[in-house]
Enzyme design. Sequence first.
Site, PDB file in Angstrom:
ATOM      1  N   GLU A  54       1.091  -5.478  13.553  1.00 45.89           N
ATOM      2  CA  GLU A  54      -0.050  -5.555  14.476  1.00 45.89           C
ATOM      3  C   GLU A  54      -0.625  -6.973  14.456  1.00 45.89           C
ATOM      4  O   GLU A  54      -1.108  -7.471  15.453  1.00 45.89           O
ATOM      5  CB  GLU A  54      -1.112  -4.530  14.057  1.00 45.89           C
ATOM      6  CG  GLU A  54      -2.283  -4.424  15.015  1.00 45.89           C
ATOM      7  CD  GLU A  54      -3.399  -3.524  14.511  1.00 45.89           C
ATOM      8  OE1 GLU A  54      -3.298  -2.985  13.401  1.00 45.89           O
ATOM      9  OE2 GLU A  54      -4.397  -3.385  15.236  1.00 45.89           O
ATOM     10  N   ARG A  82       0.816  -1.219   0.000  1.00 48.15           N
ATOM     11  CA  ARG A  82       0.000   0.000   0.000  1.00 48.15           C
ATOM     12  C   ARG A  82       0.847   1.266   0.000  1.00 48.15           C
ATOM     13  O   ARG A  82       0.391   2.311  -0.451  1.00 48.15           O
ATOM     14  CB  ARG A  82      -0.966  -0.044   1.189  1.00 48.15           C
ATOM     15  CG  ARG A  82      -2.104  -1.016   0.984  1.00 48.15           C
ATOM     16  CD  ARG A  82      -2.982  -1.082   2.205  1.00 48.15           C
ATOM     17  NE  ARG A  82      -2.674  -2.206   3.060  1.00 48.15           N
ATOM     18  CZ  ARG A  82      -2.928  -2.257   4.367  1.00 48.15           C
ATOM     19  NH1 ARG A  82      -3.473  -1.233   4.978  1.00 48.15           N
ATOM     20  NH2 ARG A  82      -2.633  -3.329   5.062  1.00 48.15           N
TER      21      ARG A  82
HETATM   22  O1  LIG Z   1       2.917   0.097  11.761  1.00 50.30           O
HETATM   23  P1  LIG Z   1       2.781  -1.394  11.503  1.00 50.30           P
HETATM   24  O2  LIG Z   1       2.263  -2.126  12.709  1.00 50.30           O
HETATM   25  O3  LIG Z   1       4.051  -1.990  10.993  1.00 50.30           O
HETATM   26  O4  LIG Z   1       1.655  -1.594  10.406  1.00 50.30           O
HETATM   27  C1  LIG Z   1       1.531  -0.794   9.269  1.00 50.30           C
HETATM   28  C2  LIG Z   1       1.763  -1.562   7.998  1.00 50.30           C
HETATM   29  O5  LIG Z   1       0.748  -2.569   7.842  1.00 50.30           O
HETATM   30  C3  LIG Z   1       0.190  -2.457   6.538  1.00 50.30           C
HETATM   31  O6  LIG Z   1       0.865  -3.214   5.595  1.00 50.30           O
HETATM   32  P2  LIG Z   1       0.768  -4.797   5.450  1.00 50.30           P
HETATM   33  O7  LIG Z   1       2.011  -5.394   6.041  1.00 50.30           O
HETATM   34  O8  LIG Z   1      -0.539  -5.271   5.963  1.00 50.30           O
HETATM   35  O9  LIG Z   1       0.930  -5.054   3.903  1.00 50.30           O
HETATM   36  P3  LIG Z   1       0.235  -4.546   2.547  1.00 50.30           P
HETATM   37  O10 LIG Z   1       0.646  -3.111   2.345  1.00 50.30           O
HETATM   38  O11 LIG Z   1       0.860  -5.455   1.548  1.00 50.30           O
HETATM   39  O12 LIG Z   1      -1.261  -4.705   2.666  1.00 50.30           O
HETATM   40  C4  LIG Z   1       0.310  -0.986   6.210  1.00 50.30           C
HETATM   41  O13 LIG Z   1       0.244  -0.745   4.817  1.00 50.30           O
HETATM   42  C5  LIG Z   1       1.656  -0.641   6.781  1.00 50.30           C
HETATM   43  O14 LIG Z   1       2.731  -0.889   5.892  1.00 50.30           O
HETATM   44  N1  LIG Z   2      -5.732  -1.717  11.629  1.00 44.05           N
HETATM   45  C1  LIG Z   2      -5.137  -1.691  10.431  1.00 44.05           C
HETATM   46  N2  LIG Z   2      -5.847  -1.356   9.328  1.00 44.05           N
HETATM   47  C2  LIG Z   2      -5.241  -1.324   8.105  1.00 44.05           C
HETATM   48  N3  LIG Z   2      -3.953  -1.611   7.908  1.00 44.05           N
HETATM   49  C3  LIG Z   2      -3.212  -1.949   8.987  1.00 44.05           C
HETATM   50  N4  LIG Z   2      -1.914  -2.265   9.109  1.00 44.05           N
HETATM   51  C4  LIG Z   2      -1.668  -2.525  10.411  1.00 44.05           C
HETATM   52  N5  LIG Z   2      -2.777  -2.374  11.149  1.00 44.05           N
HETATM   53  C5  LIG Z   2      -3.767  -2.010  10.275  1.00 44.05           C
END
Ligand SMILES: O=P(O)(O)OC[C@H]1O[C@H](OP(=O)(O)OP(=O)(O)O)[C@H](O)[C@@H]1O
Ligand SMILES: Nc1ncnc2[nH]cnc12
Length: 178
Positions: A98, A61
């Site tokens: 998370e 993302r």
């Molecule tokens: O602050 P944090 O606890 O590290 O969480 C935030 C991260 O989680 C999500 O990505 P995700 O790893 O779900 O991957 P994606 O972008 O491929 O959906 C979001 O896009 C951040 O990169």
């Molecule tokens: N609560 C949340 N919603 C969307 N993206 C996330 N990445 C980590 N925590 C998330």
Amino acid sequence: MSPDDLKALVRTVPDFPAQGVQFRDITTLIAHGEGFAAAVEHLAGWAQAAGAEAVAGMEARGFIFGAAVAVRLGVGFVPIRKRGKLPVATIGIDYALEYGSDRLEMDPDAIAPGRNVVVIDDLIATGGTALAAVELLRKAGARVDHALFAIDLHDLGGANRLRAAGVAVEALMDFAGE
Ligand SMILES: O=P(O)(O)OC[C@H]1O[C@H](OP(=O)(O)OP(=O)(O)O)[C@H](O)[C@@H]1O
Ligand SMILES: Nc1ncnc2[nH]cnc12
């Protein structure tokens, strides 16, 4: 569009990807042309004020907002990838999320040493992803003083963890982080 207007475009999906997580979903924001453009414009203003010479974004993302801001400023984009995607020797780091754990990798040649790189992602929760990205970029010789997010789940403390690592943090929208 104001940050409050943008916040209204984010969809909340309960219990995804795990029970108890309120998933703050940007799909509905980026599907809205005016909303997506306004979010990119806000982030690009901060990145410009930070003197960005390049933008780094985290798969997947972070690519959406990071690449758009890089194009808006006319600077290069550094992709920070999930494990096993890059065709060259990488530097990498394991990190906690998370709702799980993962590994980020980057091509050390993706950024010239000393460059001022601004980190951009859609969302900061615990800050594990952003801290790992900052660490990787610094290992590659970049200067990383600023990180920008569309959404901050402020209860989860990620922004303060980044600040403790010497990174200034800005976010367009705050959400409760449970
Ligand atoms: O602050 P944090 O606890 O590290 O969480 C935030 C991260 O989680 C999500 O990505 P995700 O790893 O779900 O991957 P994606 O972008 O491929 O959906 C979001 O896009 C951040 O990169
Ligand atoms: N609560 C949340 N919603 C969307 N993206 C996330 N990445 C980590 N925590 C998330």
